[in-house]
Enzyme design. Structure first.
Site, PDB file in Angstrom:
ATOM      1  N   ILE A 176       1.024  -1.676   0.233  1.00 40.71           N
ATOM      2  CA  ILE A 176       0.122   0.122   0.012  1.00 40.71           C
ATOM      3  C   ILE A 176       1.120   1.064   0.009  1.00 40.71           C
ATOM      4  O   ILE A 176       0.431   2.467  -0.617  1.00 40.71           O
ATOM      5  CB  ILE A 176      -1.261   0.100   1.093  1.00 40.71           C
ATOM      6  N   ARG A 258      -4.050   1.667  11.009  1.00 42.53           N
ATOM      7  CA  ARG A 258      -4.949   1.444  12.015  1.00 42.53           C
ATOM      8  C   ARG A 258      -4.887   2.486  13.149  1.00 42.53           C
ATOM      9  O   ARG A 258      -4.001   3.654  13.420  1.00 42.53           O
ATOM     10  CB  ARG A 258      -4.782   0.279  12.855  1.00 42.53           C
ATOM     11  N   GLU A 288     -12.981   3.123  17.087  1.00 43.03           N
ATOM     12  CA  GLU A 288     -13.895   2.720  16.417  1.00 43.03           C
ATOM     13  C   GLU A 288     -15.168   1.858  17.265  1.00 43.03           C
ATOM     14  O   GLU A 288     -15.203   0.995  18.011  1.00 43.03           O
ATOM     15  CB  GLU A 288     -13.604   2.326  15.247  1.00 43.03           C
ATOM     16  N   HIS A 306     -13.667   5.230   8.163  1.00 46.89           N
ATOM     17  CA  HIS A 306     -13.539   4.178   7.774  1.00 46.89           C
ATOM     18  C   HIS A 306     -14.055   3.389   6.745  1.00 46.89           C
ATOM     19  O   HIS A 306     -14.856   2.199   6.570  1.00 46.89           O
ATOM     20  CB  HIS A 306     -13.577   2.846   8.742  1.00 46.89           C
TER      21      HIS A 306
HETATM   22  C1  LIG Z   1      -2.673  -1.609   9.037  1.00 50.15           C
HETATM   23  C2  LIG Z   1      -2.439  -1.642   7.780  1.00 50.15           C
HETATM   24  O1  LIG Z   1      -3.016  -1.046   6.627  1.00 50.15           O
HETATM   25  N1  LIG Z   1      -0.781  -2.193   7.132  1.00 50.15           N
HETATM   26  C3  LIG Z   1      -0.833  -2.435   5.548  1.00 50.15           C
HETATM   27  C4  LIG Z   1      -0.154  -2.110   5.077  1.00 50.15           C
HETATM   28  O2  LIG Z   1       1.160  -2.266   4.159  1.00 50.15           O
HETATM   29  C5  LIG Z   1       1.284  -3.210   4.725  1.00 50.15           C
HETATM   30  C6  LIG Z   1       2.079  -3.842   3.115  1.00 50.15           C
HETATM   31  O3  LIG Z   1       0.577  -3.584   2.078  1.00 50.15           O
HETATM   32  C7  LIG Z   1      -0.112  -4.421   4.960  1.00 50.15           C
HETATM   33  O4  LIG Z   1       0.418  -6.007   5.574  1.00 50.15           O
HETATM   34  C8  LIG Z   1      -0.678  -4.161   5.925  1.00 50.15           C
HETATM   35  O5  LIG Z   1      -1.658  -4.951   6.511  1.00 50.15           O
END
Ligand SMILES: CC(=O)N[C@H]1CO[C@H](CO)[C@@H](O)[C@@H]1O
Ligand SMILES: *[C@@H]1O[C@H](CO)[C@@H](O)[C@H](O)[C@H]1NC(C)=O
Ligand SMILES: *[C@@H]1O[C@H](CO)[C@@H](O)[C@H](O)[C@H]1NC(C)=O
Ligand SMILES: *[C@@H]1O[C@H](CO)[C@@H](O)[C@H](O)[C@H]1NC(C)=O
Ligand SMILES: *[C@@H]1O[C@H](CO)[C@@H](O)[C@H](O)[C@H]1NC(C)=O
Length: 346
Positions: A176, A258, A288, A306
């Site tokens: 991400i 989170r 939340e 969210h």
């Molecule tokens: C909490 C969260 O969204 N963490 C994500 C950030 O990105 C990594 C890699 O894509 C994910 O494994 C996590 O879950």
């Protein structure tokens, strides 16, 4: 090496009923069974009564927690000996006791493997981070409120900020984070990141050549700080009073990961303390669906409830990925996206 048996759906589907029905024609699938609604007691009674003794794989919708309660050690203890795969719909799987599934190796022939749906959420989550970043830089909450309250023309609107030329700091450079880095480049930002370990060159390239910096540098020099790391005991409140004090003056903070990564009380204090923080954009919260009143009260805070992955396309991709995991498990004996806690399990 595939295997064959029945597949059980736990909870509801929103987008892939046809694909679920089509699964009946997939190699190894002998029968489709469903438990869409009911109660934990009833489900456990059916498990104990042998109704699912031919089930080898399970589609677990995230909302099935609402039907069966958490997928905890107790529930795992009632699962049929035939079960080998739990395919969960959700990037997060805090409501599944993965350890209990792995340990089921002691009672089950080979243990239960668990998959989740990472990747499918990357674009929508990174898009949400961009949306929050732009919303926060533009102090969008203020003009949006002025317009809806009929005060356009009389209220004073603030001068906001552009992303161009600013430095985006990403904490936690998973897929991400890398997706976000590439998108931020299109807005003319330079991108730096911190992760417990530095990424290999190929992944840094995927992250639009983001520059690796240490934790202090990330805090001290980022104009926008975006959180994308998993919540663990070690990362809870990773942004607290002390870290907020070390940030660049006028920083914008964005969180799509989170809520518990940030000490909300400390954030509200910092926001109320002059111009140390320019603005904040949040999709996730410490408790939340409760949101700290100090955040709601502050017009420089841009808030979403969210909704990171809440789009037709992404929710459908997530459901399809669960189906694909089941197909691959039965046809080839391999989950596509097994959870990382089970690396090396076979
Ligand atoms: C909490 C969260 O969204 N963490 C994500 C950030 O990105 C990594 C890699 O894509 C994910 O494994 C996590 O879950
Ligand atoms: C999944 O379910 C949990 C409750 O079991 C809930 O807190 C969470 O928001 C849900 N996630 C999604 C993406 O629906
Ligand atoms: C499950 O959630 C739905 C709404 O999403 C609600 O109407 C229903 O009462 C819940 N069921 C249980 C068993 O909690
Ligand atoms: C994100 O979107 C891009 C552009 O449409 C696409 O090429 C890519 O495959 C998507 N990423 C994921 C992980 O689905
Ligand atoms: C980021 O650091 C964590 C913890 O060391 C590691 O598990 C993860 O693989 C790293 N991310 C990448 C993409 O290297």
């Amino acid at each position: 090496m595939g295997l064959s048996g029945a597949v059980l759906l736990l909870g509801n589907l929103h987008f892939v009923d046809p694909e679920w029905a089509g699964l009946a024609n997939s190699p190894g699938v002998e029968k489709l069974k469903e438990y869409r609604s009911g109660s934990r007691e009833d489900f456990i009674a059916r498990l104990d009564g042998g109704e699912y003794d031919d089930v080898v794989a399970l589609y677990r919708s995230n909302e099935s927690t609402n039907v069966t309660g958490p997928f905890d050690e107790e529930l795992v203890g009632h699962l049929p000996k035939s079960l080998r795969y739990v395919c969960h719909n959700g990037a997060g799987y805090d409501n599944i006791d993965v350890g209990a599934c792995t340990k089921a190796a002691l009672t089950q022939e080979k243990g239960i493997q668990v998959s989740s749906t990472p990747k499918a959420v990357d674009n929508a989550t990174a898009d949400t981070a961009i949306f929050l970043m732009l919303g926060a830089l533009r102090l969008a909450n203020i003009p949006l409120t002025v317009l809806r309250e009929g005060r356009w023309g009389t209220a004073k609107l603030p001068m906001a900020r552009d992303p161009q030329g600013k430095t985006l700091g990403i904490l936690g450079m998973g897929s991400i984070g890398r997706n976000l880095a590439a998108k931020a480049r299109a807005f003319g930002m330079s991108v730096q990141y911190h992760n417990r370990s530095r990424l290999p060159a190929s992944l840094e390239q995927e992250a639009a050549d983001a520059v690796y910096v240490d934790w202090d540098t990330l805090l001290a020099t980022s104009d926008v700080l975006s959180l994308n790391l998993s919540l663990t005991r070690a990362t809870e409140h990773i942004i607290g009073r002390e870290q907020l004090a070390r940030m660049k003056k006028g920083v914008t903070i964005v969180n799509t990961a989170r809520g518990k990564l940030i000490d909300e009380e400390a954030l509200v204090e910092a926001l109320d303390d002059g111009d140390r923080i320019w603005s904040v954009g949040l999709d996730v919260f410490e408790n939340e669906p409760a949101v700290h009143p100090g955040l709601i009260a502050n017009p420089r805070v841009f808030l979403l409830p969210h909704i990171g992955t809440m789009t037709h396309e992404t929710r459908k991709s997530m459901e399809l990925l669960v189906i694909d995991n089941i197909k691959s498990a039965l046809a080839e004996g391999r989950l596509l996206t097994r959870v990382k806690e089970q690396d090396g399990m076979d």
